[in-house]
Design a protein around this motif. Sequence first.
Motif, PDB file in Angstrom:
ATOM      1  N   PHE B 717     -11.911 -59.675  42.636  1.00 36.19           N
ATOM      2  CA  PHE B 717     -11.576 -59.391  41.108  1.00 36.19           C
ATOM      3  C   PHE B 717     -10.308 -59.815  40.695  1.00 36.19           C
ATOM      4  O   PHE B 717      -9.597 -59.081  39.810  1.00 36.19           O
ATOM      5  CB  PHE B 717     -11.170 -57.809  41.184  1.00 36.19           C
ATOM      6  CG  PHE B 717     -12.384 -56.668  42.099  1.00 36.19           C
ATOM      7  CD1 PHE B 717     -13.844 -57.977  40.910  1.00 36.19           C
ATOM      8  CD2 PHE B 717     -12.592 -56.078  42.758  1.00 36.19           C
ATOM      9  CE1 PHE B 717     -15.012 -57.110  41.935  1.00 36.19           C
ATOM     10  CE2 PHE B 717     -13.780 -55.063  43.230  1.00 36.19           C
ATOM     11  CZ  PHE B 717     -15.013 -56.041  43.101  1.00 36.19           C
ATOM     12  N   ASN B 765     -11.850 -52.784  33.744  1.00 34.90           N
ATOM     13  CA  ASN B 765     -12.699 -52.618  34.755  1.00 34.90           C
ATOM     14  C   ASN B 765     -13.657 -54.525  34.959  1.00 34.90           C
ATOM     15  O   ASN B 765     -13.916 -54.720  33.995  1.00 34.90           O
ATOM     16  CB  ASN B 765     -14.443 -51.838  33.932  1.00 34.90           C
ATOM     17  CG  ASN B 765     -15.173 -52.259  34.035  1.00 34.90           C
ATOM     18  OD1 ASN B 765     -15.335 -53.050  35.316  1.00 34.90           O
ATOM     19  ND2 ASN B 765     -16.465 -52.275  33.783  1.00 34.90           N
ATOM     20  N   PRO B 766     -13.583 -54.684  36.596  1.00 40.12           N
ATOM     21  CA  PRO B 766     -13.874 -56.082  36.947  1.00 40.12           C
ATOM     22  C   PRO B 766     -14.665 -56.712  35.973  1.00 40.12           C
ATOM     23  O   PRO B 766     -15.222 -57.834  36.200  1.00 40.12           O
ATOM     24  CB  PRO B 766     -13.500 -56.020  38.386  1.00 40.12           C
ATOM     25  CG  PRO B 766     -12.668 -54.495  38.641  1.00 40.12           C
ATOM     26  CD  PRO B 766     -13.247 -53.859  37.394  1.00 40.12           C
ATOM     27  N   SER B 768     -16.021 -56.529  33.149  1.00 36.21           N
ATOM     28  CA  SER B 768     -16.147 -56.284  31.524  1.00 36.21           C
ATOM     29  C   SER B 768     -15.860 -57.500  31.396  1.00 36.21           C
ATOM     30  O   SER B 768     -14.780 -58.090  31.725  1.00 36.21           O
ATOM     31  CB  SER B 768     -14.881 -54.803  31.283  1.00 36.21           C
ATOM     32  OG  SER B 768     -15.079 -55.438  29.510  1.00 36.21           O
ATOM     33  N   LYS B 772      -9.620 -59.383  31.969  1.00 31.17           N
ATOM     34  CA  LYS B 772      -8.985 -60.549  32.025  1.00 31.17           C
ATOM     35  C   LYS B 772      -8.910 -61.482  31.058  1.00 31.17           C
ATOM     36  O   LYS B 772      -8.613 -62.901  31.251  1.00 31.17           O
ATOM     37  CB  LYS B 772      -9.358 -61.430  34.026  1.00 31.17           C
ATOM     38  CG  LYS B 772     -10.671 -61.936  34.281  1.00 31.17           C
ATOM     39  CD  LYS B 772     -11.113 -62.563  35.136  1.00 31.17           C
ATOM     40  CE  LYS B 772     -12.260 -63.087  34.850  1.00 31.17           C
ATOM     41  NZ  LYS B 772     -12.605 -63.809  36.938  1.00 31.17           N
TER      42      LYS B 772
END
Lengths: 126, 807
Positions: B717, B765-766, B768, B772
């Motif tokens: 992540f 939420n990684p 989503s 980033k």
Amino acid sequence: MKFISILVLSTLIVVFVSPFLTYWMIMVLLGILSFVLKPGKWAAFWGGGLGMGLSWLGQSYYLSASTGSALPAQMADLMQLGSSIYLFIITGVLGFLLGALASLSGALLRNLLKRKPNNIYKGTIY
Amino acid sequence: MKYLGFLLVIALTVLLGYAVSIPLGPLPPTVPLLDPNQGFWQNMLSEDELAEEEINLSNLSEPVQVLYDENLIPHIFASNEEDLYRVQGYVTAKHRLWQMEFQTRAAAGRLAEIVGPVALELDRMTRRKGLAFGAELGLKYLQEKDPELLRLVEAYADGVNQYIEELSDARLPLEYKILDYRPEPWSPYKSLLLLKYMSDMLVGDRDLEYSNLRKILGEELLDKLYPQYPQDLDPVIEAGHSWDFTPVSISRPDSISYPSDAIVIDPLPQPEEGVGSNNWAVAGSKTKNGNPILANDPHLSLNLPSLWYSMQLTTPQHSVKGATLPGALGVISGFNEHIAWGVTNATKDARDWYKITFQDENRKAYKYGEEWRPTQFRVEEIHVKGEPVFLDTVVYTHYGPIVYDRTFRSNRQDVNFALKWTAHEGSNEQKTFVLMNKAKNHGDYNAALDNFTAPAQNFVFASKSGDIAMRIQGKFPLKWEDQGKFFMDGADPKMEWQTYIPNEQNPSTLNPQRAFVSSANQHPVDQSYPYYVFDNSYEHYRNRRLNNRLREMSDITVEHMMALQFDDYYLHAAEALPVMLDLLGDHQSSNDKAKKYLKELKDWDFYADPGQKAPTLFYVWWNKTFNQIWQSWHEFGVPVVTPSNYTTVQLLKNEPEGPVFDSEKTAALETASDHVRKGFDEMLEAMINWENEEGDYAWANYKRTSIQHLVPQFRPFSVQNVFTGGGSGILNATSGRHGASWRMVVELGDEIKAFGIYPGGQSGNPGSKFYKNFITKWANGEYLNFDLRTPGDNGSVLFQTTFKSNP
């Protein structure tokens, strides 16, 4: 025939009721389903198992394809599984085992309560 | 037979059903994680795929409209502040719940509860530093002195809690699923704890190291190697500023006795090098459009989920936008329709240490002057996952908690050190931000700042009406010269902090003649400021580069300011490299590899851009040389701190034959040149190895900027190897693990133009697509549009939600 009904109905339960209940409640529902429909052992086992297993596999595949999220690959990496394919397989297999055993339990319970013929001689001897 | 078969199958079913619901060793419960309807698969959905048109939220007085722009930045339109902060709490929790809870757990020393014994030492340290103690005092302060603000903090907590209450298993943030725990209710106390967490992240002290160095080097050499002011002083408040107040007097005690033994304890973790920030504002007379422009970029550890969360917060009375801290109310660095402001850390030895002498083994009293004062005991109950509760007794004195004692990081029975820290005093930082969000002019800004205690910050300011200002705000103890630089004897009342510098005497400037204000963590003031100012970590490079550029620039535009935030000029290299090349002489001149590297260094324009090779060569050469010079510092056997890069360059340049360069262990007389040459040889070896093993040594490849998930073990992540320039001591301060955690540029014209970016995304939420999505833009020095929105403005809207109260 019973196999098809169990398969279809289990799938519907898993897909439409799961969002509101946890997995063990779904298992109880699959058990009740077999209890009510009285399938044979194999029909219960395979019907419930494939119903839940394929649903889980399909749902995880659908979520993954529709969102395009990289999460399965990242989770597989985190769990040191190598590839996300294993995550899909594990999810499907777990769904299968839980569904199959729940469904079989229901069927066996019903089998147990089947009224036993207690008078093999037919008629009464006075 | 039938019975047996049934019993067997049902037993197997229950057993399997149970086994997949419990953690297996270190692994989380299988099915809650893998069930496509509740488990991690659900976290693949992005926020726009889960958009709700209407949400019921209790305790609202009027409906609240929330509009998400294409970057998932929420714009909250409420009719009053209480509704506003209630929805801010709800919306922030929706996107960042795990992070805000995790950070407050860290601040409370409660990580071992979720990760087990590995975090026990860290938790003990956190608790001994008294962060929770400080937050409790902060809450008490609000209860007694500011119930109105407390009401707003409670509204925020209520918003968070209403989200937590309705949170389904499916929507539970991924980290909870993996680490197998559930969120706890939020509270005003936790919001205050978060601000203490920031204090802890930004504040350091080197009292322990200085105490040792004083003993080893003697005061004369100490003052030479760690001067109070550098030669090239370019302070935050412009040099030559006239101070229009009568200073409070302070007298230095006639005799000072420091605890004399060398101290071998592990020092507290310090803020990492590279933690710092830039901010500045230029007056309209220097800009193309005649409007003031303000810029801010705080440099912190680069993490995901990002420390910052962008928002616009609007009521009929005000409309503010910028970066918020998940867990705290309002905007922390941002702008409204009238003003803009930003923050950089204003470190100034805010922590001091006192040696405590107990009356006896029971530690119930300690010596203070002629008397014995009673102590207080605070028993810290640390829950550890998978282990029994750990009880840690911390003794409190009137100075503060005794961090080091016989049970913690000390191998001696008689070593007891109490920590005195402004973060342990009841204060109201939250009020500063709530007021600043609504400020209309310089007077409002000052009124907001009067509430701010710690961590001290340089608050930059610019207004639409044309003012620019800078104020260094914190609660600063008034110290006599050298007070608090070393560990002090707590039994001697003369060592006490006597009073604080009054708020209005904190350094500040309004519309200085040079037409700009700026700060980059350097010395706050020049020698004319009437109070003692000391810290080990003042910046010597970014400030000069920044001020040199601002002095020479005119007709400034927003684009110029963006370019300056992304400026890669390596001033340290520009000053050090010519000296080093000179000292190197013709060493290694027949080595082909050395010739190649030297040519690259000599052709270099001193910009640390990502594709350049020379910055790597300089960086390695400098560090090897630096280690050569100060090698003996590591051999003292006690914790010490090495002189700064700046001081080291000065020594190389001004006294290359000086005694500091000579090693006492060898008969020969070493000079600067020997160290530079040894450093060069080591650099040569290191670079050849690097080329063999890693290949390309371009700067970005070498420094490997990574943005790490808050749980370092969750590597998938994180984002590794971001291609971007800059480094520590460079305006674009992006090093391997630290850098601009938020960049903002605001032009205060009739219509405010604002731009911002941070290395992350709005979603925590990684899974989503908003987790980033800003990183590439950030790495390229690009920005997002941050203009204020009005409720009717429907351009590039992702979705909208109306919050309504249950009738």
